[in-house]
Design a protein around this motif. Sequence first.
Motif, PDB file in Angstrom:
ATOM      1  N   VAL A 125      -8.688  -9.770   3.870  1.00 52.48           N
ATOM      2  CA  VAL A 125      -7.554  -9.351   4.687  1.00 52.48           C
ATOM      3  C   VAL A 125      -6.756  -8.289   3.936  1.00 52.48           C
ATOM      4  CG1 VAL A 125      -5.562 -10.152   6.005  1.00 52.48           C
ATOM      5  CG2 VAL A 125      -7.441 -11.742   5.519  1.00 52.48           C
ATOM      6  N   ASN A 126      -6.403  -7.249   4.641  1.00 54.59           N
ATOM      7  CA  ASN A 126      -5.571  -6.188   4.059  1.00 54.59           C
ATOM      8  C   ASN A 126      -4.103  -6.541   4.293  1.00 54.59           C
ATOM      9  OD1 ASN A 126      -4.346  -3.863   3.193  1.00 54.59           O
ATOM     10  ND2 ASN A 126      -4.974  -2.651   4.980  1.00 54.59           N
ATOM     11  N   THR A 127      -3.451  -6.974   3.208  1.00 56.13           N
ATOM     12  CA  THR A 127      -2.043  -7.372   3.359  1.00 56.13           C
ATOM     13  C   THR A 127      -1.102  -6.372   2.691  1.00 56.13           C
ATOM     14  OG1 THR A 127      -2.254  -8.747   1.386  1.00 56.13           O
ATOM     15  CG2 THR A 127      -2.543  -9.839   3.520  1.00 56.13           C
ATOM     16  N   GLY A 128      -1.608  -5.167   2.407  1.00 53.20           N
ATOM     17  CA  GLY A 128      -0.704  -4.173   1.841  1.00 53.20           C
ATOM     18  C   GLY A 128      -1.319  -3.304   0.769  1.00 53.20           C
ATOM     19  N   MET A 129      -2.454  -3.746   0.209  1.00 51.71           N
ATOM     20  CA  MET A 129      -3.141  -2.941  -0.797  1.00 51.71           C
ATOM     21  C   MET A 129      -3.735  -1.679  -0.160  1.00 51.71           C
ATOM     22  SD  MET A 129      -4.406  -3.120  -4.058  1.00 51.71           S
ATOM     23  CE  MET A 129      -5.826  -2.591  -5.022  1.00 51.71           C
ATOM     24  N   ASN A 130      -4.135  -1.824   1.124  1.00 54.32           N
ATOM     25  CA  ASN A 130      -4.750  -0.711   1.854  1.00 54.32           C
ATOM     26  C   ASN A 130      -5.963  -0.141   1.152  1.00 54.32           C
ATOM     27  OD1 ASN A 130      -3.295  -0.635   4.267  1.00 54.32           O
ATOM     28  ND2 ASN A 130      -1.522   0.193   3.177  1.00 54.32           N
ATOM     29  N   ARG A 131      -6.823  -1.058   0.709  1.00 52.63           N
ATOM     30  CA  ARG A 131      -8.102  -0.660   0.134  1.00 52.63           C
ATOM     31  C   ARG A 131      -9.188  -1.236   1.041  1.00 52.63           C
ATOM     32  NH1 ARG A 131      -9.437  -2.174  -6.113  1.00 52.63           N
ATOM     33  NH2 ARG A 131      -9.648  -4.235  -5.152  1.00 52.63           N
ATOM     34  N   GLN A 173       5.064 -11.348  -2.925  1.00 54.22           N
ATOM     35  CA  GLN A 173       5.418 -12.520  -2.113  1.00 54.22           C
ATOM     36  C   GLN A 173       5.273 -12.227  -0.624  1.00 54.22           C
ATOM     37  OE1 GLN A 173       8.990 -13.115  -4.203  1.00 54.22           O
ATOM     38  NE2 GLN A 173       8.135 -14.678  -5.553  1.00 54.22           N
ATOM     39  N   ARG A 174       5.487 -10.970  -0.261  1.00 57.75           N
ATOM     40  CA  ARG A 174       5.260 -10.586   1.145  1.00 57.75           C
ATOM     41  C   ARG A 174       3.771 -10.743   1.490  1.00 57.75           C
ATOM     42  NH1 ARG A 174       7.509  -5.252   0.759  1.00 57.75           N
ATOM     43  NH2 ARG A 174       9.615  -5.803   0.232  1.00 57.75           N
ATOM     44  N   GLN A 175       2.906 -10.340   0.570  1.00 56.96           N
ATOM     45  CA  GLN A 175       1.460 -10.492   0.811  1.00 56.96           C
ATOM     46  C   GLN A 175       1.093 -11.971   0.950  1.00 56.96           C
ATOM     47  OE1 GLN A 175       0.142  -7.569  -2.599  1.00 56.96           O
ATOM     48  NE2 GLN A 175      -1.442  -7.470  -1.030  1.00 56.96           N
TER      49      GLN A 175
END
Length: 361
Positions: A125-131, A173-175
């Motif tokens: 799941v892409n939770t912010g790394m955007n890779r 923590q958001r992720q």
Amino acid sequence: MSRPTRALIDLPSLRHNYQQARNLAPNALSMAVVKADGYGHGLVTVARALADLAPRFAVACREEADTLRAAGLNQPVVLLEGVHAAADYGVCRAQGYIPFVHHQSQLDWLAAIADQRPLRVWVKVNTGMNRLGFAPDEVAAVVARLTALGNVTVEGLATHFAQADAPDLVPTQRQVAVMNRLVAECPGLGLSLSNSAGHLAGLTLVEQWTRPGIMLYGSTPLLHRTAEQLGLQPAMTLESALISVRALAPGDEVGYGATWRATHAGRMGVVAIGYGDGYPRHAPSGTPVWVRGTRAPLIGRVSMDMLAVDLSHLPQAEVGDRVELWGANVSVDEVAGLAGTIGYELLTGLTPRVPRVITRG
Ligand SMILES: Cc1ncc(COP(=O)(O)O)c(C=O)c1O
């Protein structure tokens, strides 16, 4: 005598560091991340050293998993990038590899294959790394599609932290919050979040499988804490020896480009290691090495096969003296910081010319 340049790989330190990871994740199991040739320490060497401790290994790609199987290591192996071709799902099924599924193309390959042998997968799941990874709002449909194939078991949802190495844990923590929400919506699925930084930041409490890498090798992932402060032991000592010692007169210049000039009479030595071995060419004058029980500063540019050090404070230093480039006395993280990079790059960048020699503590 052969060239004195070698990397000593300390198996008890690897085991100690894995144990540290486990202690920091008491509710989880930890897959040992051994990709990129065991972060330069030797894939099979590291895996064998941890074989009785680690219930799983994680690698980037199928080829690395194949190397483990060829060496007789039979644990499940997680493929963090998933497969790169549809046919590799057959290999995963035959060999007990557990691929990540991170992209629509991998999902389509899997759906197109009529193979009834069971396969376990993780959904990335892409939770912010955007890779890599599916967007959070795609996850339920992806899990449903995989589950509907009948022969595929989704073990859980995984994500990767982008900033767990920094002191400010709010973005991380958001992720975590996104992942907690997703597993609540997909009951029965496991969770895998933490890299080494996640362990050291105390983020492992909600997950079933952690994925420690760099900390196993005794290098810090954190920007603000050293490996020693974290109780990690260097698993690699990179060493060589002085192969030349000479006097320096005031005004003498050293190395390509004459970037260093002696201000007073002194002594210098030449060490048989250079960027052709993976020692960073960008290490500036002043970067420490360890010789005769003390530090000596690098002088001038690092060459392909050699580098020079100032021995003016070591009148007894002589040809043959052992020199530690990194290890217990000069950490790989310190050298990396001075060279403008990170321990990961130095460890994985050590070239095949450097023999890896196993020590047992
Ligand atoms: C998906 C994934 N998980 C875990 C790791 C291990 O990370 P670290 O070496 O920072 O512990 C990596 C390494 O890059 C990774 O890509």
